[in-house]
Design an enzyme around this catalytic site. Structure first.
Site, PDB file in Angstrom:
ATOM      1  CE  LYS A 103     -21.981   7.605   1.052  1.00  9.43           C
ATOM      2  NZ  LYS A 103     -21.597   8.672   2.144  1.00  9.43           N
ATOM      3  CE  LYS A 123      -3.716   0.228   2.729  1.00 10.07           C
ATOM      4  NZ  LYS A 123      -4.634   0.612   3.739  1.00 10.07           N
ATOM      5  CB  CYS A 153     -18.838   4.608   9.998  1.00  7.45           C
ATOM      6  SG  CYS A 153     -16.908   4.849   9.468  1.00  7.45           S
ATOM      7  N   GLY A 164     -25.425   0.924   6.151  1.00 11.26           N
ATOM      8  CA  GLY A 164     -24.368  -0.090   6.139  1.00 11.26           C
ATOM      9  C   GLY A 164     -22.926   0.674   5.926  1.00 11.26           C
ATOM     10  CD  GLU A 194     -16.507   4.848   3.270  1.00 14.67           C
ATOM     11  OE1 GLU A 194     -16.744   4.424   2.187  1.00 14.67           O
ATOM     12  OE2 GLU A 194     -16.401   4.234   4.170  1.00 14.67           O
ATOM     13  NE  ARG A 230     -15.018  -0.672   5.257  1.00 17.72           N
ATOM     14  CZ  ARG A 230     -14.569   0.367   5.988  1.00 17.72           C
ATOM     15  NH1 ARG A 230     -13.488   0.144   7.219  1.00 17.72           N
ATOM     16  NH2 ARG A 230     -14.655   1.542   5.677  1.00 17.72           N
TER      17      ARG A 230
END
Length: 437
Positions: free
Chosen positions: A327, A37, A264, A261, A158, A334
């Site tokens: 979303k 990463k 968080c 969902g 997000e 997740r």
């Protein structure tokens, strides 16, 4: 800029914070233990999809103000202010948050802090974590109590993370000294006149979990109304619209559908309940159990609606699924309600084909057993039932007639109450949605 900053952990929060602080003019060193990463980030390659973040990242790298490392020793020598942005996922088999990553970050960084420095927690943690970590930091750091802790929760959405970082609606500072407050005020000064709440550790920790719990409660409230509307043959969309005109209630987060969902809200409200129980205040948050239960029931109801349209069974039925991310404007799967519904239908015998504009690679890795389309039309070709599960604009703009030409039968369940029901019905579709007649 008077301070050099490090950012420990490069998930959604860490990458965004590091890139945006570099964009404000700071020298920033990001740290992650994942060498692959770090290599990708130093090459300007994002491991996540976040609108607007890639150019900010590249500007920081090109300017020389931003780079990434795997070395805690380098981070300790480099930084004056260290932001800790590691994940706190839900423990397997429990409601409680797993704080082992943040403990490991403090344990790894502290031995390299040999001068006055400020470590700033941004992760969402159970209340009481900051006080414990402050003591551990002072015990492990060569600088002792000169290595100080502060807590500065994040409020990023997000899909809007860059905007929320550079134009926050508030900044919360949990501090124990005037020095820590002064440093953080100076660090955030380039953001301009932002409302700032200066408080103690436990209050700062609670702000984020309280905010997420309130939002989850509002979403589950309107979805509870959807359950009642279905039983009473009422229309939850019209109900929601009527409520939204009351400025005490407002229309934001009052969108009935498949529920919340992501990484968080679900895990944060469960961790909040677990921590309240440890503190002896579990009765105060028992309502969150029903908030969580309502949310999960929406997924089951979506499967039931799809099965009804399929004729009572998914066996021999082809189901076209539009959306897999939790979303729109995100590739995050997740605890995605959309993906949960698709996988459940697959397990119940349906031939499921999924399309998502961004999240498809992540879904393929997680669920290779499902089929995937390269476009919306591809995903619904030959489908007996179509499901809209993530409200990407691309799906809202679909032509019902064009879609109708490729499906086996014109049946659709709108899991987000996002489509124009009359337009789809006029095109010959049997249209159903959660909470609507």
């Amino acid at each position: 800029m008077p301070y050099r900053l490090t950012v420990i952990g490069t998930g959604y929060l860490g990458i965004t914070h590091a890139a945006c602080m570099a964009d404000l003019g700071y020298e920033v060193l990001g740290l992650d233990i994942d060498a692959d990463k770090v290599r990708c980030l130093n090459n300007g390659e994002l491991p996540i999809h976040e609108p607007g973040l890639e150019p900010v990242l590249r500007r920081g790298l090109d300017s020389g103000r931003l780079r990434f490392t795997t070395s805690y020793e380098e981070a300790g020598a480099f930084g004056d202010v260290h932001f800790v942005c590691v994940g706190t996922p839900q423990k397997k088999g429990e409601y409680a948050a797993d704080v082992s990553y943040i403990d490991a970050a403090i344990d790894s960084l502290a031995p390299h802090l040999d001068r006055a420095s400020l470590v700033v927690g941004k992760s969402t943690v159970p209340v009481g974590t900051a006080s414990r970590l402050a003591d551990r930091l002072a015990a492990l750091a060569p600088a002792g109590e000169q290595a100080e802790l502060a807590w500065n929760p994040e409020f990023l959405r997000e899909g809007f993370a860059v905007q929320d970082t550079l134009h926050p609606d508030r900044i919360v500072l949990g501090v124990r000294s005037e020095r820590a407050e002064k440093v953080l005020r100076e660090v955030y000064e380039p953001l301009g006149d932002v409302p700032m709440v200066v408080t103690d550790f436990p209050t700062a920790e609670l702000v984020k979990t309280a905010a997420n719990s309130f939002l989850a409660t509002k979403i589950s409230f309107i979805n509870a109304m959807a359950e009642v509307c279905e039983a009473a043959h009422a229309d939850v969309q019209q109900l929601s619209l009527a409520l939204s005109y009351d400025d005490r209630i407002g229309g934001r987060y009052l969108n009935p559908g498949l529920g919340f969902g992501g990484g968080c809200l679900p895990k944060d409200i469960r961790a909040f309940m677990a921590r309240a129980g440890e503190l002896g205040a579990d009765q105060a948050l028992t309502f969150l159990r029903e908030v969580d239960a309502i949310n999960m029931r929406r997924r089951a109801r979506m499967v039931d609606l799809a099965r009804e349209l399929a004729g009572g069974s998914f066996h021999g039925c082809t189901v076209g699924v539009l959306g897999a991310a939790f979303k729109p404007n995100s590739d995050d799967i997740r605890d995605s309600p959309a993906l949960d519904v698709a996988v459940t239908i697959g397990r119940q015998g349906g031939r499921v084909t999924i399309y998502d504009p961004i999240a498809l690679d992540n879904v393929r890795k997680a669920h290779p057993q499902l089929a995937y389309g390269e476009s919306a039309l591809d995903a619904v070709r030959g489908a007996h039932v179509v499901l809209l599960l993530t409200e990407w604009q691309e799906f809202l703009d679909l032509d019902p007639e064009a879609l109708g030409e490729v499906v086996a039968t014109r049946k659709i369940v709108d899991g987000r109450n996002a489509l124009d029901a009359e337009a789809w019905r006029s095109a010959g579709w049997h249209y159903r949605a959660l909470g609507r007649p």
